[in-house]
Write a protein that holds these residues in place. Sequence first.
Motif, PDB file in Angstrom:
ATOM      1  N   GLY A 173       0.574  -0.100  -7.326  1.00 14.39           N
ATOM      2  CA  GLY A 173       1.970  -0.280  -7.699  1.00 14.39           C
ATOM      3  C   GLY A 173       2.153  -0.267  -9.199  1.00 14.39           C
ATOM      4  N   ASN A 174       3.305  -0.729  -9.642  1.00 20.25           N
ATOM      5  CA  ASN A 174       3.597  -0.678 -11.077  1.00 20.25           C
ATOM      6  C   ASN A 174       2.758  -1.656 -11.880  1.00 20.25           C
ATOM      7  N   SER A 175       2.213  -2.680 -11.243  1.00 19.42           N
ATOM      8  CA  SER A 175       1.417  -3.663 -11.978  1.00 19.42           C
ATOM      9  C   SER A 175      -0.040  -3.231 -12.116  1.00 19.42           C
ATOM     10  N   SER A 178      -4.153  -5.807  -7.615  1.00 19.11           N
ATOM     11  CA  SER A 178      -4.282  -5.979  -6.173  1.00 19.11           C
ATOM     12  C   SER A 178      -4.494  -7.460  -5.881  1.00 19.11           C
ATOM     13  N   GLY A 193       0.663  -9.575 -13.596  1.00 16.58           N
ATOM     14  CA  GLY A 193       0.771  -8.475 -12.634  1.00 16.58           C
ATOM     15  C   GLY A 193       1.587  -8.870 -11.415  1.00 16.58           C
ATOM     16  N   GLU A 197       5.180  -6.857 -10.021  1.00 17.67           N
ATOM     17  CA  GLU A 197       5.065  -5.954  -8.876  1.00 17.67           C
ATOM     18  C   GLU A 197       6.359  -5.873  -8.066  1.00 17.67           C
ATOM     19  N   ARG A 198       6.842  -4.647  -7.841  1.00 18.68           N
ATOM     20  CA  ARG A 198       8.026  -4.457  -7.004  1.00 18.68           C
ATOM     21  C   ARG A 198       7.959  -3.203  -6.134  1.00 18.68           C
ATOM     22  N   TYR A 199       6.904  -2.406  -6.277  1.00 23.02           N
ATOM     23  CA  TYR A 199       6.813  -1.170  -5.506  1.00 23.02           C
ATOM     24  C   TYR A 199       5.999  -1.307  -4.222  1.00 23.02           C
ATOM     25  N   GLN A 200       4.977  -2.143  -4.248  1.00 23.09           N
ATOM     26  CA  GLN A 200       4.094  -2.267  -3.094  1.00 23.09           C
ATOM     27  C   GLN A 200       4.340  -3.561  -2.323  1.00 23.09           C
ATOM     28  N   ARG A 208       9.883  -9.298  -6.222  1.00 28.78           N
ATOM     29  CA  ARG A 208       9.461  -9.600  -7.589  1.00 28.78           C
ATOM     30  C   ARG A 208      10.171 -10.855  -8.087  1.00 28.78           C
TER      31      ARG A 208
END
Length: 347
Positions: A173-175, A178, A193, A197-200, A208
């Motif tokens: 993702g954007n961060s 994991s 991170g 994170e907002r994509y995964q 987020r």
Amino acid sequence: MRNAIISVAVVLTVLIGAVALAGALYIRNLDNRLSIGKDVRQSLQKPDDADTGSEATSEKPFYMMLVGSDARSGNENGRSDSLMLARVDPGSHRLDIVSIPRDMQVNIEGVDGVQKINAAYSYGGAALAISTVSEFAGVPISHYVEVNFANMTGLVDHLGGITVNVPESFSGGNSGLSLKAGEQTLNGEQMLGFTRERYQVQGGDFSRTQAQQLVLLAIMQKIMAQPKTALPGLIQELAGAVSTDMNVSSILQLALKFYGQQPQVQSAICPSYAFDQDGVSYVGVEYDEWRDMMQRVDAGMGPQGVGDIPAVQSSNAELGAAANAASPHDYAALKNQSLNSDDIVVQ
């Protein structure tokens, strides 16, 4: 002998004075590092029934606005990355935090056309952000705290990490980070991170927002678990990541009201949903649900409180009125068409 005694007394007096002066200069330096502009102080409001003194020395509840600023933005002020409204009740040792999505569609005073609520920070800095959120929530905001999450990594590492119950697993993702779901200790880099994170994640930007709430609450809890003697040093660490209208003395007084207690803490996200208008992605407020939430928060019931709302709050037309909101009032269908604040993973 008498001259020797006098000499020793003079030396001790000078030493004590030097220590006191050094302490005063240290506190003043911290105050300067924490301080925000005069225009921001002037935009803060005191409740009608507030004591003339600082809320930090009072037992009465007050509202505080917490802003995460986007240091990666290219313009002068940037845009507020996250907006949180906290009701702090020192007398009842209660803290309620409500996040307002940064893409909330509103009208901003002095700015043409509909805007995202986080644009208020860009157009008028913290002062305009405060007045815009105050009008949206229908409450006076007495204190302001601006947090740079990137600069909080050192504090988190200084604390030995923070314990967070990560709602869901994600990778990349954007961060670029994991994490596995579940309770775990995050270091500074992991904390950063997680908050980005907002994509995964299932709820996108709503998730987020939830992560940022969890991190701030975890930092507060970890600080409150430290010995009282550690508080001044921790405030020094905070000074590198936080700007506020409160001085060191007020922060210490407020922290000590919660120290050693088991505070009641509730957090939530403003009931809302994502939608597109003219090719731009916005978030709309669920008017009835937001009004109900703010009435419960103001009554000290918490954003998720149950039961009847006291007449004082239920009859207050300003609480949660979202007077400056620009999103549709007929929102039931829109809410069901896209992501909304209910899509986060509930812990």
